[in-house]
Design an enzyme around this catalytic site. Structure first.
Site, short mmCIF file in Angstrom:
data_model
loop_
_atom_site.label_atom_id
_atom_site.label_comp_id
_atom_site.label_asym_id
_atom_site.label_seq_id
_atom_site.Cartn_x
_atom_site.Cartn_y
_atom_site.Cartn_z
N ILE A 11 0.96 -1.17 -0.03
CA ILE A 11 -0.10 -0.01 0.05
C ILE A 11 0.73 1.25 0.00
CG2 ILE A 11 -1.72 1.23 1.18
CD1 ILE A 11 -2.68 -1.29 0.00
N ASP A 30 11.72 2.66 5.07
CA ASP A 30 11.39 1.42 5.14
C ASP A 30 12.69 0.54 5.99
OD1 ASP A 30 8.92 -0.68 3.96
OD2 ASP A 30 10.79 -1.73 4.52
N THR A 128 -5.90 4.87 17.72
CA THR A 128 -5.07 5.97 17.57
C THR A 128 -5.01 7.07 18.41
OG1 THR A 128 -6.07 5.67 15.23
CG2 THR A 128 -4.91 7.85 15.76
N ARG A 155 -8.76 2.25 1.46
CA ARG A 155 -9.70 1.78 1.05
C ARG A 155 -9.35 1.15 -0.47
NH1 ARG A 155 -14.84 5.51 1.64
NH2 ARG A 155 -15.96 3.53 2.01
N LYS A 208 -14.06 1.75 8.98
CA LYS A 208 -13.25 0.58 8.29
C LYS A 208 -13.83 -0.57 8.60
CE LYS A 208 -10.22 -1.14 5.59
NZ LYS A 208 -10.35 -1.16 4.23
N ARG A 215 -18.55 -7.36 4.58
CA ARG A 215 -17.92 -8.17 3.50
C ARG A 215 -17.63 -9.65 4.11
NH1 ARG A 215 -12.96 -5.85 0.53
NH2 ARG A 215 -13.19 -7.45 -0.97
N GLY A 259 -9.22 -15.07 1.99
CA GLY A 259 -7.78 -14.81 2.49
C GLY A 259 -7.42 -13.22 2.21
N CYS A 262 -7.00 -8.30 4.73
CA CYS A 262 -8.17 -7.60 5.17
C CYS A 262 -9.16 -8.23 5.69
CB CYS A 262 -8.70 -6.49 4.03
SG CYS A 262 -7.39 -5.27 3.28
N PHE A 317 -4.10 -15.27 -2.35
CA PHE A 317 -5.12 -15.24 -1.89
C PHE A 317 -6.19 -14.85 -2.92
CE2 PHE A 317 -4.33 -10.53 -1.61
CZ PHE A 317 -5.65 -10.06 -1.68
#
Length: 424
Positions: A11, A30, A128, A155, A208, A215, A259, A262, A317
């Site tokens: 992402i 990173d 948060t 999203r 979220k 789903r 899978g 998320c 997945f």
């Protein structure tokens, strides 16, 4: 504006180069030194991510984007810091924040006065405000004074992250009111799409989780209906088409579980005890049981699996994305082996090492001579397979195949909630 993106993975990297392409100077941070080196050479580490290669090459060439392993240095002059660090679940099913907390602790002492920190990930409600903002304050900045914090969930669908950045409204909620306003303004200026500024970070966090739970529960309903269809010898695809012709019905497609990063993960954030979660737990139980259910149907069709050679096709997945987080292919292998099958795996998107890391014996080319094949992820590369040569029975684990084409090849078809081809 100087922007830092913490975590340049599936992402974070598409997010970073997209922001850089919109006129900002972006530093991607990173801990993976090899990934950072490759990115700075404009080598795309995610070839299955649409549009990323071109954007990466362009932003590296014009100097608007660079990557570093020195996170503290990377955020020192940044007005906006986006955290795109993946959060998974631990062995107890609770959110594992360890990587994100380590990133926060590195960033906190290096923040410039007035910095805006946005958590662009998915978190349990309240994380948060209660966990992350106080750790940022340990660096010497004060929330609402010279530090602003907001939450804005990703999203996005892997494989089309760049497209999705402007396709859906960006949801934002601030820990402090100014943080929410600044984050909303940043996204409006950067992406130009609709921004939904909610009343708080907690509201954005729950929105979220609501998406993910919806789903997961929808798929669990589809799977339960598929099992009812099996009892009565019905085709669930026909049933769902009819149900969804009514505008208030949006039933998804059944399959061997769920899978990825998320859907198997985020309902568990609701199951940590901060509120009622019986329904989320039930959905998880239904979906987690599907690999075993489908394998037992195959065993019944073949009269047992002891000693049978079974091929699992597509180990990622989902189709055409080389990601194996929480892939149900592993669950299928486990269930098959428990009934005595000899299992091999094949996936054109994975290296031999990647296949082995999932516990599969690697299938040899050409693919032929199996007692059954299970199509877990139907990659585009599989469109021309000779089913008759591969196996006399094909299990369509995602109801993605053309049943008529499989049967025309003289092969028995078995889908999820779909009657098997009668024995000839």
């Amino acid at each position: 504006m100087n922007v830092a993106v913490i975590g340049i993975g599936r992402i974070g990297l598409p997010l970073a180069v997209t922001i850089a392409s919109r006129g900002h100077r972006v530093t991607g941070c990173d801990i993976d030194a090899d990934r950072v080196a490759r990115i700075n050479r404009a080598e795309n580490p995610l070839p299955d991510e649409a549009g990323l290669g071109d954007l990466l090459a362009r932003t590296i060439a014009d100097g608007s984007f660079r990557a570093t392993t020195d996170t503290a240095a990377g955020v020192r002059d940044a007005a906006v810091i986006l955290f795109a660090v993946r959060v998974d679940v631990d062995a107890d099913g609770r959110a594992d924040l360890s990587h994100l907390l380590a990133a926060v602790d590195t960033v906190a002492p290096a923040l410039t006065p007035g910095a805006l920190c946005i958590f662009d990930t998915t978190l349990p409600v309240g994380t948060t405000r209660r966990v992350l903002a106080p750790r940022l304050e340990r660096g010497g900045r004060r929330l609402g004074e010279d530090l602003h914090v907001a939450f804005s969930p990703e999203r996005l669908l892997m494989g089309r992250v760049i497209e999705d950045l402007t396709k859906y409204p960006k949801v934002v909620g601030g820990v402090d009111p100014e943080g929410g306003r600044l984050a909303a303004d940043f996204y409006r200026q950067t992406f130009g799409g609709e921004v939904l500024l909610l009343s708080s970070a907690e509201a954005a966090e729950l929105s979220k989780l609501a998406e993910g739970a919806y789903r997961d529960l929808n798929i669990a309903l589809a799977n339960e209906l598929a099992m009812v269809a099996d009892v009565h010898g019905l085709d669930i695809a026909e049933v769902i088409r009819a149900a969804n012709s009514q505008p208030y019905s949006h039933i998804h497609v059944p399959g061997t579980g769920v899978g990825g990063h998320c859907i198997p993960v985020y309902p568990r954030f609701l199951m940590q005890g901060e509120g009622p979660s019986a329904l989320s737990a039930l959905g998880r139980a239904v979906n987690d049981a599907m690999p075993g259910y489908v394998v037992r149907r195959l065993a019944a069709l073949l009269g047992g699996l002891e000693g049978r050679r079974v091929l699992v096709l597509g180990l990622t997945f989902r189709p055409d994305v080389a990601v194996t987080f929480h892939t149900n292919a592993v669950d299928l292998r486990r269930e098959l082996e428990a009934l005595g099958a000899r299992v091999e795996g094949h996936d054109p998107l994975l290296t031999p090492e990647g296949i082995a890391s999932l516990g599969f014996a690697r299938a040899a080319e050409p693919l032929a001579g199996y007692d059954a094949a299970i199509v877990h992820s139907y990659h585009r590369a599989y469109a021309g397979l000779d089913w008759a040569r591969i196996a006399p029975v094909v299990v369509d684990a995602r109801n993605a195949l053309d049943r008529a084409a499989v049967e025309a090849a003289g092969v028995r078809y078995l889908g999820v909630g779909r009657p098997p081809t009668p024995a000839s």
